[in-house]
Write an enzyme that holds these catalytic residues in place. Structure first.
Site, PDB file in Angstrom:
ATOM      1  N   SER A   1     -49.178 -10.497  48.899  1.00  0.00           N
ATOM      2  CA  SER A   1     -47.849 -10.132  50.069  1.00  0.00           C
ATOM      3  C   SER A   1     -46.976 -11.262  50.462  1.00  0.00           C
ATOM      4  O   SER A   1     -46.413 -11.538  51.310  1.00  0.00           O
ATOM      5  CB  SER A   1     -48.873 -12.636  50.470  1.00  0.00           C
ATOM      6  OG  SER A   1     -49.910 -12.212  50.971  1.00  0.00           O
TER       7      SER A   1
ATOM      8  N   GLU B   1       0.962  -1.765  -0.164  1.00  0.00           N
ATOM      9  CA  GLU B   1       0.290   0.068   0.393  1.00  0.00           C
ATOM     10  C   GLU B   1       0.756   1.224   0.053  1.00  0.00           C
ATOM     11  O   GLU B   1       0.260   2.070  -1.004  1.00  0.00           O
ATOM     12  CB  GLU B   1      -1.031  -0.128   0.860  1.00  0.00           C
ATOM     13  CG  GLU B   1      -2.002  -1.358   1.321  1.00  0.00           C
ATOM     14  CD  GLU B   1      -3.051  -0.677   0.305  1.00  0.00           C
ATOM     15  OE1 GLU B   1      -3.358   0.712  -0.220  1.00  0.00           O
ATOM     16  OE2 GLU B   1      -3.886  -1.872  -0.462  1.00  0.00           O
TER      17      GLU B   1
END
Length: 688
Positions: A365, A94
């Protein structure tokens, strides 16, 4: 003739002087522009290097359970974690002069221009790694002059503010390698099923060739072209003296095993839990949505994969497919508050609404243990007696009369102990206790237990008529299980940013907020729902699941017209289960009412399978004695039923049961007793 020549010469000199002056002005102007550009770049400082990165979520054993991305799988790693072969191959193919230029390779640019002119078309690129990195970070890939100029400007800024190592690391973490993979790590995993630092020269050279044209040079797109590109990369590495010809030849002929699978393909684990984690990142750590989704975070959670699987499979197995009943489940480690399993509904895709943390439902409860703990602090004991009978409560302050009912309208029509009242879930006993303590007592005590949902100061609060969240109740019961230490639900233990820096870590707290002796007394009372010795005018509320139990549990069930609950625990694990209809439709079928208990016991048994059977260990300051469950007095040899019961030291009963004594046996327990005035609770609770 000479005059004409002289005039021409002077005119030429004049033109040349003008050209030189204009050129100097132009050069000066260009220098000013360049200085302005460099000055502006310096003034702006370093550009941010933020790119979308996958955020990963981990279970408590380090397994990846989730991943968020924008279609770009990217896992940022340092340059040291990338194979040297891939680094060398990338630079070689590159940008071979990467370490020698300042962002622009002018020699290469000139060569590219000549090649394009000769071919009369765009045939050769000249972008350096820095230029490509700038484009990947900040720009679209459109081919316009504006984009080219901006690319050059960002290239200057990158080179001015970052080292070559930082630029190369960023490039290798952002470049597109095809098939949805961005960066070396994601590509290495996808193409070869290994980490980037494990790549061979052959694998690295093939990978380095893909970014030129992922749709052409990917081995999955065209293997032959991928091999040709690989050989080109290897040739450049030889020319640039990274490798020898022999190594290049060996790599070119090496057989490659391709993977073709993304890392973390199964990220649908515990979706309700993952939603709750993302919400915790947002509200607790104040991170924005983009950072959470694409910030490359590593989020370490408390989820236990085994328990989560058990929870999901238990719910799927026990609830009928045709039923519209929904469910919320939270399981926690009571020692540290770690949420180990969470189910927020039966089908996340159909309904992502999380009933474990978002739904506010009446607890029924299950609120009573908190109420009775408050009563213990005010001098009540497990043997405190009150009358269980149908009662209408009338108030002098204008509050409407209140007539609560027991399940199936069953009452003892006599005195019962607090221990039995809890085990049978007697509502009359609970309301009397609530009113005696004061209606604000339970509201304040609930806050101490970590319940933040708003509660109404009304007589019916004792029966759980103010809505709460499942996760709040699981947390509240954890205080009983751990001996009174404050905990809060923990979903996240640690968060790291994309560079591995810890930005959050959960610290352990050890503040004691309940009296350990009373927390244990309450816990032992809560084992009563599974103890048939406490059967009275009705069976204990846990009688239907007792046969499924293989270890000691404490807990409490609860129900309203529209909600069914079961919350229980061992010293190692607390689990809260809610079932009901989303729209608050009454639960009418018996089978629908049983889901919560059945899910709870099956989950607990399977989640704890193979783990030590632990009993609840009494702390200092408690005393255990045998009592007659019917009247709360010390049991004698003649009592047909006796239950070992714990009391805070100094509050244990001293009076023996005389109901089962006769002249032939047990007379040694008979004592002459002075006539006592009616107990305080009978004088206070004189309702009819």
């Amino acid at each position: 003739m000479e005059i004409i020549t002289d005039q021409r010469f002077r005119k030429t000199i004049k033109y040349l002087r003008a050209i030189v002056i204009l050129s100097l002005i132009g050069i000066a102007f260009m220098l000013l522009i360049l200085l302005g550009i460099f000055g502006y770049a310096r003034l702006l400082g370093p550009p941010p290097l933020a790119v979308p990165q996958s955020t990963l979520y981990y279970s408590d054993d380090g397994t990846v359970i989730g991943e968020s991305n924008s279609g770009q799988k990217r896992y940022w790693i340092s340059l040291d974690e990338i194979s040297p072969s891939l680094v060398d191959a990338t630079i070689s193919i590159e940008d071979k002069n990467f370490y020698d230029h300042n962002g622009f390779d002018f020699k290469r640019i000139a060569g590219a221009v000549l090649a394009d002119v000769k071919a009369m078309a765009k045939v050769q690129g000249a972008s350096t790694i820095t230029q490509q990195y700038a484009r990947n970070l900040f720009l679209e890939h459109d081919k316009t002059w504006k984009r080219k100029l901006l690319e050059a400007f960002y290239t200057i800024r990158l080179e001015m503010n970052y080292s070559k190592k930082e630029i190369l690391e960023g490039y290798l973490n952002t470049i597109y390698y095809g098939n949805g993979t961005y960066g070396a790590q994601a590509a290495s995993q996808y193409y070869f099923g290994k980490n980037s630092d494990e790549l061979s020269l052959a694998e690295a050279s093939m990978l380095a060739g893909i970014p030129k044209g992922p749709g052409i040079y990917s081995p999955f797109a065209n293997y032959e072209k991928a091999k040709q590109r690989q050989k080109m990369v290897l040739k450049s590495m030889v020319e640039n003296k990274y490798i020898s010809s022999a190594k290049a030849n060996q790599a070119a002929h090496e057989s490659l095993t391709l993977n073709g699978k993304h890392l973390h393909p199964n990220t649908e684990v515990a979706p309700y839990f993952q939603d709750a984690v993302r919400n915790a990142l947002k509200t607790g750590l104040h991170l924005d949505d983009r950072t959470i989704a694409l910030g490359g975070l590593r989020v370490y959670t408390t989820l236990n994969l085994k328990q989560q699987k058990i929870a999901e499979e238990t719910i799927k197995k026990l609830i009928s497919k045709d039923s519209e009943i929904q469910v919320g489940l939270v399981s926690m480690n009571p020692k540290n508050g770690h949420v180990q399993a969470m189910v927020g509904g039966r089908n996340y895709k159909q309904s992502p609404f999380n009933r474990a943390v978002q739904a506010v439902r009446q607890p029924g409860s299950t609120i009573k243990p908190i109420l009775y703990y408050a009563a213990l602090e005010k001098g009540f004991t497990p043997s405190t007696l009150m009358r269980s009978e149908q009662t209408t409560f009338r108030f002098e302050d204008g509050t409407p009369d209140y007539t609560p009912h027991n399940f199936n309208n069953q009452y003892a029509n006599s005195d019962i102990t607090m221990a039995q009242a809890l085990a049978l879930s007697d509502n009359i006993y609970a309301v009397k206790t609530h009113l005696f303590l004061g209606e604000d007592t339970l509201v304040e005590k609930a806050k101490e237990f970590g319940i933040h949902s708003k509660m109404s100061k009304v007589p019916s609060l004792a029966l759980g008529t103010s809505g709460v969240r499942v996760i709040e109740m699981a947390n509240a019961y954890s205080l009983f299980a751990n001996g009174g230490k404050k905990v809060e639900p923990v979903l996240i233990t640690r968060v790291e940013n994309h560079r591995g820096e810890v930005i959050y870590e959960k610290k352990e707290d050890s503040e004691t907020v309940l009296r350990p002796d009373l927390a244990f007394v309450m816990t032992h009372m809560m084992t009563g729902m599974f103890d048939t010795k406490l059967n009275g005018y009705a069976r204990v509320t846990g009688s239907t699941i007792i046969n499924e139990m293989t270890r000691p549990y404490a807990g409490k069930s609860g129900s309203t017209e529209t909600d069914s609950w079961m919350i229980g625990f061992t010293p190692q694990l607390v689990t809260a289960v809610w079932t009901g209809f989303d729209k608050g439709k009454p639960i009418e079928l018996t089978i629908d009412k049983m889901y919560a208990k059945n899910i709870w016991i099956h989950f607990m048994e399977n989640a704890l399978k193979g783990k030590p059977v632990k009993a609840f260990k009494p702390p200092r300051g408690v005393v255990g004695v045998y009592i007659n469950p019917e009247n709360g007095k010390l049991a004698t040899d003649g009592c047909p039923i006796k239950r070992f019961t714990y009391f805070a030291a100094g509050t244990e009963p001293t009076e023996y049961c005389t109901k089962h004594l006769n002249d032939s046996d047990g007379s040694k327990h008979k004592k002459k007793e002075k006539k006592q005035p009616p107990p305080w609770y009978k004088r206070i609770f004189d309702w009819s």
